[in-house]
Motif scaffolding. Structure first.
Motif, short mmCIF file in Angstrom:
data_model
loop_
_atom_site.label_atom_id
_atom_site.label_comp_id
_atom_site.label_asym_id
_atom_site.label_seq_id
_atom_site.Cartn_x
_atom_site.Cartn_y
_atom_site.Cartn_z
N ILE A 1 17.54 23.06 -13.77
CA ILE A 1 18.39 23.22 -14.94
C ILE A 1 18.33 21.91 -15.71
O ILE A 1 18.84 20.89 -15.27
CB ILE A 1 19.84 23.55 -14.54
N GLY A 2 17.63 21.94 -16.83
CA GLY A 2 17.42 20.74 -17.64
C GLY A 2 15.94 20.50 -17.84
O GLY A 2 15.17 20.49 -16.89
N ARG A 3 15.54 20.33 -19.09
CA ARG A 3 14.14 20.10 -19.42
C ARG A 3 13.90 18.73 -20.05
O ARG A 3 12.89 18.49 -20.67
CB ARG A 3 13.65 21.16 -20.42
N GLY A 4 14.86 17.83 -19.87
CA GLY A 4 14.73 16.50 -20.46
C GLY A 4 13.82 15.60 -19.65
O GLY A 4 12.90 16.06 -18.97
N ASN A 5 14.08 14.30 -19.70
CA ASN A 5 13.23 13.33 -19.01
C ASN A 5 13.12 13.61 -17.52
O ASN A 5 12.02 13.67 -16.96
CB ASN A 5 13.75 11.91 -19.22
N VAL A 6 14.24 13.75 -16.85
CA VAL A 6 14.23 13.96 -15.40
C VAL A 6 13.74 15.36 -15.06
O VAL A 6 12.83 15.54 -14.24
CB VAL A 6 15.64 13.70 -14.79
N GLY A 7 14.32 16.39 -15.69
CA GLY A 7 13.92 17.76 -15.40
C GLY A 7 12.45 18.02 -15.70
O GLY A 7 11.74 18.65 -14.91
N GLY A 8 11.97 17.50 -16.83
CA GLY A 8 10.57 17.68 -17.19
C GLY A 8 9.62 16.98 -16.23
O GLY A 8 8.59 17.54 -15.85
N ALA A 9 9.97 15.77 -15.84
CA ALA A 9 9.13 15.03 -14.89
C ALA A 9 9.09 15.73 -13.54
O ALA A 9 8.03 15.89 -12.93
CB ALA A 9 9.64 13.60 -14.73
N LEU A 10 10.25 16.19 -13.07
CA LEU A 10 10.30 16.90 -11.79
C LEU A 10 9.52 18.21 -11.86
O LEU A 10 8.81 18.57 -10.92
CB LEU A 10 11.74 17.16 -11.37
N GLN A 11 9.64 18.92 -12.95
CA GLN A 11 8.90 20.18 -13.09
C GLN A 11 7.40 19.95 -12.95
O GLN A 11 6.73 20.65 -12.19
CB GLN A 11 9.20 20.84 -14.44
N GLY A 12 6.88 18.98 -13.67
CA GLY A 12 5.44 18.71 -13.61
C GLY A 12 4.97 18.29 -12.23
O GLY A 12 3.97 18.81 -11.71
N LEU A 13 5.69 17.38 -11.62
CA LEU A 13 5.27 16.86 -10.31
C LEU A 13 5.46 17.87 -9.19
O LEU A 13 4.60 18.00 -8.31
CB LEU A 13 6.02 15.56 -10.00
N LEU A 14 6.56 18.59 -9.19
CA LEU A 14 6.77 19.59 -8.14
C LEU A 14 5.80 20.76 -8.28
O LEU A 14 5.28 21.26 -7.28
CB LEU A 14 8.22 20.07 -8.14
N SER A 15 5.50 21.17 -9.51
CA SER A 15 4.50 22.22 -9.74
C SER A 15 3.13 21.77 -9.25
O SER A 15 2.41 22.54 -8.62
CB SER A 15 4.42 22.58 -11.23
N ALA A 16 2.78 20.53 -9.54
CA ALA A 16 1.48 19.99 -9.11
C ALA A 16 1.35 19.92 -7.59
O ALA A 16 0.25 19.88 -7.06
CB ALA A 16 1.27 18.59 -9.71
N ASN A 17 2.50 19.93 -6.90
CA ASN A 17 2.49 19.88 -5.44
C ASN A 17 2.69 21.26 -4.82
O ASN A 17 3.08 21.38 -3.66
CB ASN A 17 3.55 18.91 -4.94
#
Length: 150
Positions: A6-22
């Motif tokens: 929940i959240g697509r800002g700095n933290v949410g966006g960074a987590l989305q990219g890194l967790l998806s990549a893993n």
């Protein structure tokens, strides 16, 4: 693991990219809200003042493991012990605090560090900090559980 952020800002966006990549299946929701019913865990990554509105705009959160990545930079409402306690009272499920000790811009650098940086985690006992711990490991951090409560 299926994760709703929940959240697509700095933290949410960074987590989305890194967790998806893993290899995690990640769904990121913005201010329009959405549904988290299929998620194994939910990460809350919104400004501190938006906690209640953000959680109330997402269905399917109740009873899910909630990982709180917020910081009270603008303070918190009177009578609120912590943002995690506030989030728990709205989501009505187990809560862990993680992903809030480093700036989001540093998340991607953790995997390339000479030594893994430490990510502190605090949460409820009974394995409920496991999603946060696995997420930290996936980001290239040493995910240290500082305290399990309950």
């Amino acid at each position: 693991m299926k994760i709703t952020i929940i959240g697509r800002g700095n933290v949410g966006g960074a987590l989305q990219g890194l967790l998806s990549a893993n290899g995690h299946e990640v769904d990121a929701l913005g201010s329009e809200g959405g549904d988290a019913a299929d998620a194994d865990a939910v990460i809350l990554a919104v400004p501190g003042g938006a906690v209640e509105d953000a959680l109330r705009s997402v269905s399917g959160v109740e009873g899910k493991i909630l990982v709180d990545a917020t910081n009270p930079l603008q303070g918190r409402p009177d009578g609120v012990e912590s943002l995690s306690a506030w989030a728990k009272s709205v989501a009505n499920g187990p809560t862990a605090k993680a992903f809030n000790a480093n700036f989001a811009a540093l998340f991607a650098q953790a995997g390339n560090a000479g030594e893994r940086p430490t990510m502190p985690i605090c949460g409820e006992a009974g394995g409920r900090v496991a999603p946060a711990q696995q997420g930290g490991l996936d980001l290239g951090k040493t995910a240290g559980v500082l305290n399990e409560v309950g």
